[in-house]
Write a protein that holds these residues in place. Structure first.
Motif, PDB file in Angstrom:
ATOM      1  N   ASP A   6       0.825  -1.223   0.000  1.00 44.97           N
ATOM      2  CA  ASP A   6       0.000   0.000   0.000  1.00 44.97           C
ATOM      3  C   ASP A   6       0.857   1.270   0.000  1.00 44.97           C
ATOM      4  O   ASP A   6       0.333   2.359  -0.163  1.00 44.97           O
ATOM      5  CB  ASP A   6      -0.991   0.004   1.179  1.00 44.97           C
ATOM      6  CG  ASP A   6      -0.316  -0.075   2.534  1.00 44.97           C
ATOM      7  OD1 ASP A   6       0.573  -0.931   2.717  1.00 44.97           O
ATOM      8  OD2 ASP A   6      -0.671   0.724   3.416  1.00 44.97           O
ATOM      9  N   HIS A   7       2.180   1.133   0.164  1.00 45.40           N
ATOM     10  CA  HIS A   7       3.061   2.311   0.141  1.00 45.40           C
ATOM     11  C   HIS A   7       3.818   2.431  -1.180  1.00 45.40           C
ATOM     12  O   HIS A   7       4.302   3.504  -1.509  1.00 45.40           O
ATOM     13  CB  HIS A   7       4.094   2.245   1.276  1.00 45.40           C
ATOM     14  CG  HIS A   7       3.469   2.112   2.621  1.00 45.40           C
ATOM     15  ND1 HIS A   7       4.154   1.759   3.738  1.00 45.40           N
ATOM     16  CD2 HIS A   7       2.181   2.284   3.026  1.00 45.40           C
ATOM     17  CE1 HIS A   7       3.341   1.711   4.772  1.00 45.40           C
ATOM     18  NE2 HIS A   7       2.138   2.014   4.366  1.00 45.40           N
ATOM     19  N   HIS A  58      -2.928   7.011   8.334  1.00 48.51           N
ATOM     20  CA  HIS A  58      -2.746   5.597   8.000  1.00 48.51           C
ATOM     21  C   HIS A  58      -3.673   4.774   8.906  1.00 48.51           C
ATOM     22  O   HIS A  58      -3.252   3.868   9.617  1.00 48.51           O
ATOM     23  CB  HIS A  58      -1.272   5.190   8.187  1.00 48.51           C
ATOM     24  CG  HIS A  58      -0.928   3.854   7.590  1.00 48.51           C
ATOM     25  ND1 HIS A  58      -1.198   2.674   8.225  1.00 48.51           N
ATOM     26  CD2 HIS A  58      -0.351   3.498   6.419  1.00 48.51           C
ATOM     27  CE1 HIS A  58      -0.783   1.657   7.477  1.00 48.51           C
ATOM     28  NE2 HIS A  58      -0.275   2.146   6.377  1.00 48.51           N
TER      29      HIS A  58
HETATM   30 ZN    ZN Z   1       0.492   0.829   4.998  1.00 46.68          ZN
END
Ligand code: ZN
Ligand code: ZN
Length: 282
Positions: free
Chosen positions: A95-96, A248
């Motif tokens: 997800d980064h 986050h």
């Molecule tokens: Zn993450």
């Protein structure tokens, strides 16, 4: 002046997450709480001239985040261009990093700051992008180094990830970005106390949170995220930073629900909860 914008405020999966029917995801689908895209932050020095922006993490939602932030869109004086100067990665989590792949039409190699460990873990992505723009890997130092005129940055190493600090060279104000924190090291505590703005890992409220939605799931700490409760809350509460923002945030986190006592606890402590599009000056 340094300008900061939260492009996405959710942890991996986003809010709602495609396969999740927890109370928050159901509420987001019903329009009762705002949906949130996956975590990414833009930072840049405000100036009259052409402005360049740096991203902290590049999520799979990056293309639509760019379409909802005019400042990140190409200038009209040239058919192909971008004000995005490069990306800082806190670690190699999907997800980064997946957003990098979606920037493949870039003309020059993508400038990416990441630790050696992250670069190794992303060898697959490096190979995939080699056929397109390629990646120009850089490593961030633990000492402040100049990035753009008026802005310096440094990395704070954590177990399995890094946090970044950015300093405005005209006013000396410092922003801390720590969206992925597995352990509150002494260095990180110092950074929380000496920064003017803190954006911190708000993935989970409690250690066993995910297990209540998905039996057998790993705990927050096992996933390298210290929870807010019995974790980072006290440290953030004690920080003298002008703005403290949890970001986050996982879709299971009760702080997302208006009226929850967990959310009220943060509000009483003067700690904010990130949302997509939130913009601030350092
Ligand atoms: Zn993450
Ligand atoms: Zn959910």
């Amino acid at each position: 002046m340094i300008r900061i914008q939260i492009l996405g405020s959710a942890a991996g999966g986003g809010l709602p997450q495609w396969n999740c029917a927890c109370v928050n995801c159901v509420a987001a689908r019903a329009g009762k709480i705002d949906p949130q895209t996956q975590s990414s932050i833009a930072i840049g020095v405000e100036s009259e001239k052409f402005q360049s922006w740096w991203l902290i993490n590049a999520s799979p939602d990056l293309p639509r985040q760019i379409e909802s932030a005019t400042k990140l869109q190409p200038r009209r004086n040239n058919p192909r261009n971008t004000p995005i100067a490069g990306v800082f990665l806190t670690n190699a989590d999907t997800d980064h990093a997946l957003g990098l792949l979606l920037l493949r039409q870039q003309e020059k190699p993508l400038v990416v700051y990441a630790t050696d460990e992250t670069q190794t873990a992303l060898a697959w992505l490096d190979r995939a992008l080699a056929r397109f723009c390629g990646i120009e890997w850089r490593t961030a130092s633990p000492e402040f180094k100049s990035l753009d005129s008026g802005m310096a940055f440094r990395a704070i190493e954590l177990p399995g990830s890094v946090a970044f600090q950015f300093r405005d060279d005209t006013c000396s104000r410092i922003a801390l970005f720590a969206p992925s924190v597995g352990s509150l090291t002494e260095q990180l505590r110092d950074a929380v106390h000496t920064s003017d703005l803190v954006m911190f890992d708000g993935t989970f409220w409690s250690d066993g949170e995910l297990g209540r939605v998905r039996p057998g799931a790993r705990s927050a700490r096992e996933m390298n995220h210290i929870p807010i409760n019995d974790g980072s809350f006290d440290v953030l509460q004690q920080s003298r930073a002008r703005r403290k923002i949890y970001t986050h945030i996982n879709n299971t986190n009760p702080i997302l629900m208006p009226g929850s006592h967990e959310r009220a606890q943060l509000e009483q402590a003067g700690i904010e909860i990130a949302r997509d599009g939130l913009e601030t000056l350092l």
